[in-house]
Enzyme design. Sequence first.
Site, PDB file in Angstrom:
ATOM      1  N   ASP A 472       0.817  -1.224   0.000  1.00 38.56           N
ATOM      2  CA  ASP A 472       0.000   0.000   0.000  1.00 38.56           C
ATOM      3  C   ASP A 472       0.845   1.266   0.000  1.00 38.56           C
ATOM      4  O   ASP A 472       0.439   2.281  -0.560  1.00 38.56           O
ATOM      5  CB  ASP A 472      -1.040   0.010   1.131  1.00 38.56           C
ATOM      6  CG  ASP A 472      -0.474  -0.256   2.503  1.00 38.56           C
ATOM      7  OD1 ASP A 472       0.742  -0.459   2.617  1.00 38.56           O
ATOM      8  OD2 ASP A 472      -1.266  -0.271   3.464  1.00 38.56           O
TER       9      ASP A 472
HETATM   10  C1  LAN Z   1       3.254  -1.610  10.281  1.00 35.46           C
HETATM   11  C2  LAN Z   1       3.245  -0.178   9.982  1.00 35.46           C
HETATM   12  C3  LAN Z   1       2.679   0.204   8.654  1.00 35.46           C
HETATM   13  C4  LAN Z   1       1.604  -0.738   8.196  1.00 35.46           C
HETATM   14  C5  LAN Z   1       0.726  -0.182   7.048  1.00 35.46           C
HETATM   15  C6  LAN Z   1       1.520   0.314   5.856  1.00 35.46           C
HETATM   16  C7  LAN Z   1      -0.075   1.012   7.579  1.00 35.46           C
HETATM   17  C8  LAN Z   1      -0.258  -1.270   6.654  1.00 35.46           C
HETATM   18  O1  LAN Z   1      -1.177  -0.798   5.717  1.00 35.46           O
HETATM   19  C9  LAN Z   1       0.447  -2.536   6.237  1.00 35.46           C
HETATM   20  C10 LAN Z   1       1.247  -3.098   7.408  1.00 35.46           C
HETATM   21  C11 LAN Z   1       2.281  -2.109   7.981  1.00 35.46           C
HETATM   22  C12 LAN Z   1       3.465  -2.084   7.049  1.00 35.46           C
HETATM   23  C13 LAN Z   1       2.806  -2.551   9.344  1.00 35.46           C
HETATM   24  C14 LAN Z   1       2.940  -3.986   9.634  1.00 35.46           C
HETATM   25  C15 LAN Z   1       3.294  -4.368  11.083  1.00 35.46           C
HETATM   26  C16 LAN Z   1       4.263  -3.401  11.707  1.00 35.46           C
HETATM   27  C17 LAN Z   1       5.536  -3.403  10.900  1.00 35.46           C
HETATM   28  C18 LAN Z   1       3.593  -2.009  11.680  1.00 35.46           C
HETATM   29  C19 LAN Z   1       2.258  -1.950  12.419  1.00 35.46           C
HETATM   30  C20 LAN Z   1       4.551  -1.183  12.489  1.00 35.46           C
HETATM   31  C21 LAN Z   1       5.025  -2.135  13.608  1.00 35.46           C
HETATM   32  C22 LAN Z   1       4.612  -3.568  13.209  1.00 35.46           C
HETATM   33  C23 LAN Z   1       5.701  -4.597  13.605  1.00 35.46           C
HETATM   34  C24 LAN Z   1       5.237  -5.987  13.259  1.00 35.46           C
HETATM   35  C25 LAN Z   1       6.019  -4.426  15.096  1.00 35.46           C
HETATM   36  C26 LAN Z   1       6.922  -5.459  15.683  1.00 35.46           C
HETATM   37  C27 LAN Z   1       6.130  -6.571  16.245  1.00 35.46           C
HETATM   38  C28 LAN Z   1       6.173  -7.836  15.826  1.00 35.46           C
HETATM   39  C29 LAN Z   1       5.032  -8.722  16.127  1.00 35.46           C
HETATM   40  C30 LAN Z   1       7.315  -8.387  15.084  1.00 35.46           C
END
Ligand code: LAN
Length: 747
Positions: A472
Amino acid sequence: MNDFWNLFDVTTHDGKHHWSFNFNGKKIAIFSKENNSVTEPLLHSQLESIRNNFIYDKSKNANSSDLIVRQLYTKNFKEFDLNTLPKNASKELLANIKGLNYFSYLQCDEGHFPNDYGGPMFLLPGLVITSYISKTYIQEPFKTLIAQYMRNQVNSDGGWGLHIEGHSTMFGTVLQYVSLRLLGEDKDAPLMQNARKWILENGGATGIPSWGKFYLSVLGVYEWEGCNSVFPEIWLLPKWLPIHPWRYWCHARMVYLPMAYCYGLKVKGEETTLVKEIRNEIYTEEYNKINWSSARNSCCEKDVFRKSTSLMKLMNKLTSFYEKIRIPFLRKKARDYILSYIQAEDIHTNYINIGPVNQMINSICIWHKYGRESDFFQKHIDRWQDYLWLAEDGLKMQGYNGSHLWDVVFCMQAITEGGMEKYFPEMVKKGYHFMDKHQIKNNVDEKIRFFRHQSKGGWPFSTVFHGWPITDCSAEGLKTTLMIEETDALLDTEKTITLKRLYDPINTILSFQNKDGGWASYENTRAPKWMELLNPSEIFGEIMIDYSYVECTSASIQGLSKFYNTEKNYRTTEISTAIKNGIDFIYSQQREDGSWYGCWGVCFTYAIWFGIDALVATKDLDFIDKDKSVANINKACSFLVSKQNIDGGWGESYQSCVTMEYVQHESSQIINTAWALMALIQADFQDISVIQKGIDFLISKQEPNGDWPQEGISGVFNKNCMETYTSYRNVFPIWAISRYIAKYQKQ
Ligand code: LAN
């Protein structure tokens, strides 16, 4: 506002933010690449004073307002000269100009909006534990500020949650307790006594979930024998097996990868006096008497989100049997491979790593293999700071190295949709420049060997230095580029993202589409859904594979359709097929009541905004069933209207994400209201009074300087953990009002 924070200075460099501050006339540099240390030792009284300036009352709102950076950036704040506006300017236009004028001050020279991306409470302990075992001492005043953050975020029952708004859990409480001890907190301090009481009353640290068991084992306050196996040899299995980790969601893959290295070698820090003391503080029985193999599967009730399945239990039995007879040659082979994988990730991401969890665990592996003084380890330490953020509640660790690109693309759309670029052309130029610089230009090296999807042309969530492309983010990047280029904010010579450079994201976005018609987050779905039965985490939902999401699918459809409407000579047939299949996926995810469940924002209002925007953007394309789209849009609107509060706003609690049913927040929320309004306006909802009431609500909440207050948490991942998106309180009201202006007040 606190005058103390005026002592801070911020400079940004290379897409990163560096902080320094003056204390009693002394310049103390922190988080600066050039000088990663404190120039002068701080006196006890100075630390006390720092602490006193970071006292935060969580009971009012667990979400801090990011006051430090905002106060710094708005030092020379000036109101917008309203005389330059037409005399009959509407109240909506005035509110938007005020909102954007304020927000423009938060944009740094590189074009993004440095802001707080905190929320989860299990990240900072990873850093504290890693620094402790690797003897990378955290210097003052960081140490004080980290401890202060933990102190500020304690719940009234003495424990800590999985995230700032969450109820107390064993995971949150034991990790903060242990971290505070490592940071020098006395075990008899009232804070610690309360925490210990919480831990012991809830069964003691043997009930910490598996990720906690991992960290405690590395520190040496838990035994590896009490952990279910994360056997490294899994990487040597044939790749066609659904359980081969190359098929996992990249975040799960990249976390379990270094965990397997540590498990395989039973990596452990030095058994210091403090470590021995902690062993006596967090268990209900004597450390030496704990039955570790039965502790493996124990998990505190307050933590469990997903119960371990029978398949998982069976798998654990098999792998613990294997652990007894493990074959040294295979273990070594697997370990070497894992190490090469970690080092490839280091190179691919300039040592930032995909997220805060694998950054810390990779650091542990690199420290273990190459030592504290090694160049490799030092490069990791340099990047720890990228994950840190200072706000009025203390120094915290963020969920990512930032949300740079994501904030920029949303802000640019918020501006251009309402024709606001004529008032804020500089903002658009800076934002466009950021997008230009941070588009990913190449695929990674050894892409196949390390299971990386193509990156070329995509956009990341944060910076190009991080470099993992996201479906996205790539689509929003593409759509925003086209939107900006349609305005006259840029001269032709300034349009540096050439058409040819847009073919790359088209290729990448098309390649990201799944068989079910949807788009996942970073890669294609690589394994069947039943793999979720092998989710070992207890605390997170849907982490095993990359599923198709409504949000990612909607963004991809919107990016593709915007391009399709602009340029008809590039992969037209494939684009239209992709859009059609994508829309079918959106239809399939809509619930009977007209809503969609949101996976990355809180929650239904977020996903409905995406759902409706995708259907509206495509309903007039000749290969789309317009009647069906319109009927589905209307159903979604009815759902939204049924949730509007009397004050005109919408408000959703994060509990919506956890329970997967709409849960009203106790008060209307600015961000939910903005999402609902954007959906209704886009859908051309006929009862304008519903929309007007919502817009009036947003305007009534605006502060005199154009900012909006920080309310409840608005982001989520894996259903159970929440994440702060500080820019949302500005971007979304502005965008909703822009959309309103474009629709009803076209000049
Ligand atoms: C994010 C941040 C951005 C988010 C969007 C782009 C908003 C979404 O549309 C797709 C998924 C994504 C990229 C996403 C996936 C999971 C993340 C990376 C996070 C929420 C930020 C932190 C999270 C990450 C997994 C945190 C660490 C925890 C674990 C369980 C490994």
